[in-house]
Motif scaffolding. Sequence first.
Motif, PDB file in Angstrom:
ATOM      1  N   CYS A 124      -0.788  -0.051   2.089  1.00  0.00           N
ATOM      2  CA  CYS A 124      -0.309  -1.048   1.135  1.00  0.00           C
ATOM      3  C   CYS A 124       1.197  -1.251   1.288  1.00  0.00           C
ATOM      4  O   CYS A 124       1.698  -2.376   1.325  1.00  0.00           O
ATOM      5  CB  CYS A 124      -0.655  -0.604  -0.287  1.00  0.00           C
ATOM      6  SG  CYS A 124      -0.025  -1.685  -1.592  1.00  0.00           S
ATOM      7  N   ARG A 125       1.929  -0.142   1.412  1.00  0.00           N
ATOM      8  CA  ARG A 125       3.384  -0.209   1.585  1.00  0.00           C
ATOM      9  C   ARG A 125       3.743  -0.955   2.865  1.00  0.00           C
ATOM     10  O   ARG A 125       4.643  -1.794   2.882  1.00  0.00           O
ATOM     11  CB  ARG A 125       3.967   1.206   1.613  1.00  0.00           C
ATOM     12  CG  ARG A 125       5.464   1.243   1.864  1.00  0.00           C
ATOM     13  CD  ARG A 125       6.023   2.650   1.853  1.00  0.00           C
ATOM     14  NE  ARG A 125       5.526   3.455   2.970  1.00  0.00           N
ATOM     15  CZ  ARG A 125       5.939   4.689   3.234  1.00  0.00           C
ATOM     16  NH1 ARG A 125       6.824   5.277   2.445  1.00  0.00           N
ATOM     17  NH2 ARG A 125       5.465   5.362   4.257  1.00  0.00           N
ATOM     18  N   LEU A 148       3.214  -4.755   2.454  1.00  0.00           N
ATOM     19  CA  LEU A 148       4.263  -5.360   1.636  1.00  0.00           C
ATOM     20  C   LEU A 148       5.590  -5.413   2.401  1.00  0.00           C
ATOM     21  O   LEU A 148       6.318  -6.407   2.327  1.00  0.00           O
ATOM     22  CB  LEU A 148       4.445  -4.576   0.338  1.00  0.00           C
ATOM     23  CG  LEU A 148       3.299  -4.679  -0.679  1.00  0.00           C
ATOM     24  CD1 LEU A 148       3.478  -3.628  -1.763  1.00  0.00           C
ATOM     25  CD2 LEU A 148       3.256  -6.075  -1.291  1.00  0.00           C
ATOM     26  N   GLN A 202       7.849  -8.683   3.522  1.00  0.00           N
ATOM     27  CA  GLN A 202       9.239  -8.833   3.094  1.00  0.00           C
ATOM     28  C   GLN A 202      10.217  -8.790   4.269  1.00  0.00           C
ATOM     29  O   GLN A 202      11.398  -9.119   4.113  1.00  0.00           O
ATOM     30  CB  GLN A 202       9.613  -7.698   2.120  1.00  0.00           C
ATOM     31  CG  GLN A 202       8.800  -7.674   0.840  1.00  0.00           C
ATOM     32  CD  GLN A 202       9.277  -8.700  -0.158  1.00  0.00           C
ATOM     33  OE1 GLN A 202      10.460  -9.006  -0.207  1.00  0.00           O
ATOM     34  NE2 GLN A 202       8.365  -9.235  -0.946  1.00  0.00           N
ATOM     35  N   VAL A 256      10.483  -0.397   0.400  1.00  0.00           N
ATOM     36  CA  VAL A 256       9.515  -0.616  -0.689  1.00  0.00           C
ATOM     37  C   VAL A 256       9.454   0.648  -1.543  1.00  0.00           C
ATOM     38  O   VAL A 256       9.791   0.619  -2.728  1.00  0.00           O
ATOM     39  CB  VAL A 256       8.125  -0.983  -0.126  1.00  0.00           C
ATOM     40  CG1 VAL A 256       7.108  -1.127  -1.260  1.00  0.00           C
ATOM     41  CG2 VAL A 256       8.201  -2.279   0.675  1.00  0.00           C
ATOM     42  N   LYS A 296      11.327  -2.956  -8.780  1.00  0.00           N
ATOM     43  CA  LYS A 296      10.220  -2.643  -7.876  1.00  0.00           C
ATOM     44  C   LYS A 296       8.877  -2.653  -8.604  1.00  0.00           C
ATOM     45  O   LYS A 296       7.844  -2.988  -8.024  1.00  0.00           O
ATOM     46  CB  LYS A 296      10.460  -1.289  -7.195  1.00  0.00           C
ATOM     47  CG  LYS A 296      11.592  -1.348  -6.174  1.00  0.00           C
ATOM     48  CD  LYS A 296      11.672  -0.087  -5.352  1.00  0.00           C
ATOM     49  CE  LYS A 296      12.768  -0.208  -4.295  1.00  0.00           C
ATOM     50  NZ  LYS A 296      12.836   0.967  -3.405  1.00  0.00           N
ATOM     51  N   ARG A 332       7.937  -6.298  -8.618  1.00  0.00           N
ATOM     52  CA  ARG A 332       7.635  -6.883  -7.306  1.00  0.00           C
ATOM     53  C   ARG A 332       6.425  -6.239  -6.633  1.00  0.00           C
ATOM     54  O   ARG A 332       5.654  -6.927  -5.958  1.00  0.00           O
ATOM     55  CB  ARG A 332       8.851  -6.744  -6.387  1.00  0.00           C
ATOM     56  CG  ARG A 332      10.072  -7.493  -6.904  1.00  0.00           C
ATOM     57  CD  ARG A 332      11.276  -7.252  -6.033  1.00  0.00           C
ATOM     58  NE  ARG A 332      11.098  -7.813  -4.695  1.00  0.00           N
ATOM     59  CZ  ARG A 332      11.950  -7.616  -3.686  1.00  0.00           C
ATOM     60  NH1 ARG A 332      13.014  -6.868  -3.882  1.00  0.00           N
ATOM     61  NH2 ARG A 332      11.741  -8.162  -2.509  1.00  0.00           N
ATOM     62  N   PHE A 333       6.263  -4.935  -6.797  1.00  0.00           N
ATOM     63  CA  PHE A 333       5.238  -4.234  -6.021  1.00  0.00           C
ATOM     64  C   PHE A 333       4.191  -3.508  -6.870  1.00  0.00           C
ATOM     65  O   PHE A 333       3.195  -3.020  -6.333  1.00  0.00           O
ATOM     66  CB  PHE A 333       5.907  -3.182  -5.101  1.00  0.00           C
ATOM     67  CG  PHE A 333       7.053  -3.715  -4.284  1.00  0.00           C
ATOM     68  CD1 PHE A 333       6.897  -4.847  -3.504  1.00  0.00           C
ATOM     69  CD2 PHE A 333       8.293  -3.076  -4.284  1.00  0.00           C
ATOM     70  CE1 PHE A 333       7.953  -5.339  -2.734  1.00  0.00           C
ATOM     71  CE2 PHE A 333       9.355  -3.560  -3.525  1.00  0.00           C
ATOM     72  CZ  PHE A 333       9.183  -4.694  -2.749  1.00  0.00           C
ATOM     73  N   ALA A 343       0.262  -4.358  -6.761  1.00  0.00           N
ATOM     74  CA  ALA A 343      -0.390  -4.061  -5.480  1.00  0.00           C
ATOM     75  C   ALA A 343      -0.753  -2.576  -5.382  1.00  0.00           C
ATOM     76  O   ALA A 343      -1.868  -2.220  -4.965  1.00  0.00           O
ATOM     77  CB  ALA A 343       0.521  -4.462  -4.323  1.00  0.00           C
TER      78      ALA A 343
END
Length: 609
Positions: free
Chosen positions: A543-544, A547, A551, A558, A588, A591-592, A595
């Motif tokens: 996942c990281r 993302l 970006q 992240v 963060k 934004r993340f 997810a």
Amino acid sequence: MQQIPQDPQEILEHVFGYTEFRGAQAEVIDTLMSDRDALVLMPTGGGKSLCYQIPALARPGCGVVISPLIALMQDQVEALQAAGVKAAFLNSSLPFDQVQNIEGALLRGELDLLYMAPERLLQPRSLDLLSRIQLSLFAIDEAHCVSQWGHDFRADYLQLNCLHEQFPTVPRIALTATADQRTRAEIAQRLDLQAAEHFVSSFDRPNIQYRIAQKDNPRRQLLQFLRAEQQGNAGVVYCLSRAKVESTAEWLRQQGFNALPYHAGLPAQVRAEHQRRFLREEGVIVVATIAFGMGIDKPDVRFVAHLDLPKSVEAYYQETGRAGRDGEASTALLLYGLEDVVKLGQMADSSDGSEEHKRQERARLNAMLGLCEITSCRRQSLLRYFGEELAEPCGNCDTCLEPPQTWDGTQAAAKLLSCVYRTGQRFGAAHVIDVLRGSENEKVRKFGHDRVTTYGIGKDLSANEWRGVVRQLVVRAYIEVEGEFQSLRLTEACRPLLRGEESIQLRKLPPKAKSSRAEGRKSAAPAELLPADEPLWDALRACRKQLADAQGVPPYVVFHDATLRGMVELKPQSREQLLAVSGVGDSKLERFGEAFLAVLRDYETVTSD
């Protein structure tokens, strides 16, 4: 973009996602908040950046950070922007229109932090630009670059005392991870920081395991280390020459590793691309000269391996310090041999520096060799070099984990010294060992050395064992290595040993390790994770990565590995629970957060079925 609070503690929590300051961070920040200067010595990974980032955000105006490398600026600005901070950098990599946009934002008061190289800062245009805005502070990073005794000297740093002259009311902070007492004094003097408060943190990096071994087929030793312990991990392999960097990187690729070369002889585009891949891809190994790494802000480097001897303890400390910046367990492996001692000694003697400089270089090399040869705790010796005492052996270096054995080498040393003398003190180690072991090769016969009294008296030791004896006698200054042909010569110090008035204990060579093809975990999961949690760890990393790619930033921008591990341990199911994980701040989370929560919820659903 969220409104940044003005209180340092709130900035720590809401912007950076941490609940407590570490070490001297709070005291340093309070010093700058009180308009006072600071000189900060803090190990790599100790949290130096927060010491100036937080007061720059808390104080009115823009903080200016002087940094020596473009890569470092880009790393830090990307990480700050991900945390919701208005940060930018000005350097030669930017097109003119982008420079104009950043300068405009600066003049409009729209930036919290601006990173600049010393060369750009010192331009009259830049100083004029800064004179027209409100400044919160100046931060001089990698301040050891000011020291002419240091290993990363930058002449432009010598002119940075102009900041005090032109902006006398703006607080300044100078920061470094590597400086002995003399270098600290030089930093303070050259940067006009004599009145600054000094903050010297412990040099100890307890998460790094130090290992130093004699070279015995170094490629095989490196391969065994990588396959048994570092499969899938990011790391740096240092070599002394560009040619060795190229050949080692190619060989590692042939062994199935994602390895890239890096040295000053490569085109700038290639260097930049290899550095970008190292920062943004998983499990990349960079094989490099010391031209690589200063200021690299990658937290999850799990190992640093040296295939050649560093020229000083300072260089060794800084280079190994690039491992484990996130505080996770990491390894520093150094392989060295007699040829390294000879090569670095010749480099020191042939330098263009003054005689005093050459003496200092030789003293630094001898200190590095001493660290290699000790039979006691490596970490205690390393810290003692920087003026710090560790009360107990560390328990996390090779000499603590497997204490080396010694043997009475008095007779062997006398044989070798006598053979050096009998062969005229004009031959290298290989030839002297051939004579000792009774070799019948042409060179021995050509010089009549099959007729000297020391011919064949050393058959009881292998050639490898004799090389160990030579190396240890060189380190202890019983023998010198001189000239183009690396001839062995006796010193005055060997007389008591030859007369039988002195004995000597030598370090036993470790037994040859068997080749291993052990495979590490494909995902390089932290050792303390339960096997049942490894699928979640892999899913969070995936996942990281997704993302980060979207970006256009490295994965650690992240979240750091330590933050992912916190998610695995706490398994948060809500935004409030996720915010409690160390390293998750407000920006963060926005934004993340969703997810990662989706991954965590899916895992919880699967495991509860």
